[in-house]
Design an enzyme around this catalytic site. Sequence first.
Site, PDB file in Angstrom:
ATOM      1  N   GLU A   1      36.913 -75.873  -8.045  1.00  0.00           N
ATOM      2  CA  GLU A   1      37.188 -74.770  -8.795  1.00  0.00           C
ATOM      3  C   GLU A   1      37.203 -73.555  -8.058  1.00  0.00           C
ATOM      4  O   GLU A   1      37.816 -72.493  -8.370  1.00  0.00           O
ATOM      5  CB  GLU A   1      36.154 -74.855 -10.021  1.00  0.00           C
ATOM      6  CG  GLU A   1      36.162 -75.935 -10.889  1.00  0.00           C
ATOM      7  CD  GLU A   1      35.425 -77.317 -10.376  1.00  0.00           C
ATOM      8  OE1 GLU A   1      35.220 -78.052 -11.384  1.00  0.00           O
ATOM      9  OE2 GLU A   1      35.022 -77.241  -9.320  1.00  0.00           O
TER      10      GLU A   1
ATOM     11  N   CYS B   1      30.281 -73.685 -10.026  1.00  0.00           N
ATOM     12  CA  CYS B   1      31.514 -73.597 -10.473  1.00  0.00           C
ATOM     13  C   CYS B   1      31.747 -72.904 -11.827  1.00  0.00           C
ATOM     14  O   CYS B   1      32.448 -72.004 -12.077  1.00  0.00           O
ATOM     15  CB  CYS B   1      32.307 -74.824 -10.334  1.00  0.00           C
ATOM     16  SG  CYS B   1      32.455 -75.448  -8.452  1.00  0.00           S
TER      17      CYS B   1
END
Length: 155
Positions: A54, A85
Site C-alpha cells: 500500500e 498502511c
Amino acid sequence: MNHDHWMKLAIEQARKGIASGQSPFGAVVVRAGKLVAGGHNEVWKRTDPTAHAEVVCIQNAARALATIDLAGCEMYTTTEPCPMCASAIHWSKLDAVYCGATIDDAEKAGFTELTLPIEEVYRIGKSRTRAVRGVLPRECAELFSEWKAARGRAY
C-alpha cells in the site's frame, strides 16, 4: 465500478512481488475509472520494513499525479491494510480502500501484523476514508499459498 476488475490488477501486482522474491501483497490506485498506479511489497528489495504494497502504491500514485493529495482516488489491496498502511492511506486522503484477504488470513500464513481491524483504526482516528471488505477474498487469500509454494517454505 467493477471492483473485481481492479482487485484482479492488485492480485497481478502481488504475483509480480512473489515472482521477484517479495511477500504476497499488492495494491492499485484508481481514479475516475482509470488505473493511476500499482505496487507490491518491496520490503526485502528495499531493505525497508515500511515498504508494504500500500505504501509503495501510494508513492507511485503520488509520483504519477504529481501530488500528495490523492482525494478522488480509491485503493484496491489484496489484504486488509495493517495499521501503518491504513494510516498512510488516510494521510494520502484516498476516498476508499477495498480489501481482499483479512489480517487474520495473513496471520494464519505466518505474518505478524498488528491485528487491529482497519475499521477500528479509522473509527479511533476519525478518518473519512471508507474501508470496504470482501472484494475477491478467496482469490486474495490464495496468494499466501502461492507465495509459500514459490518459496518452498513457510514465512
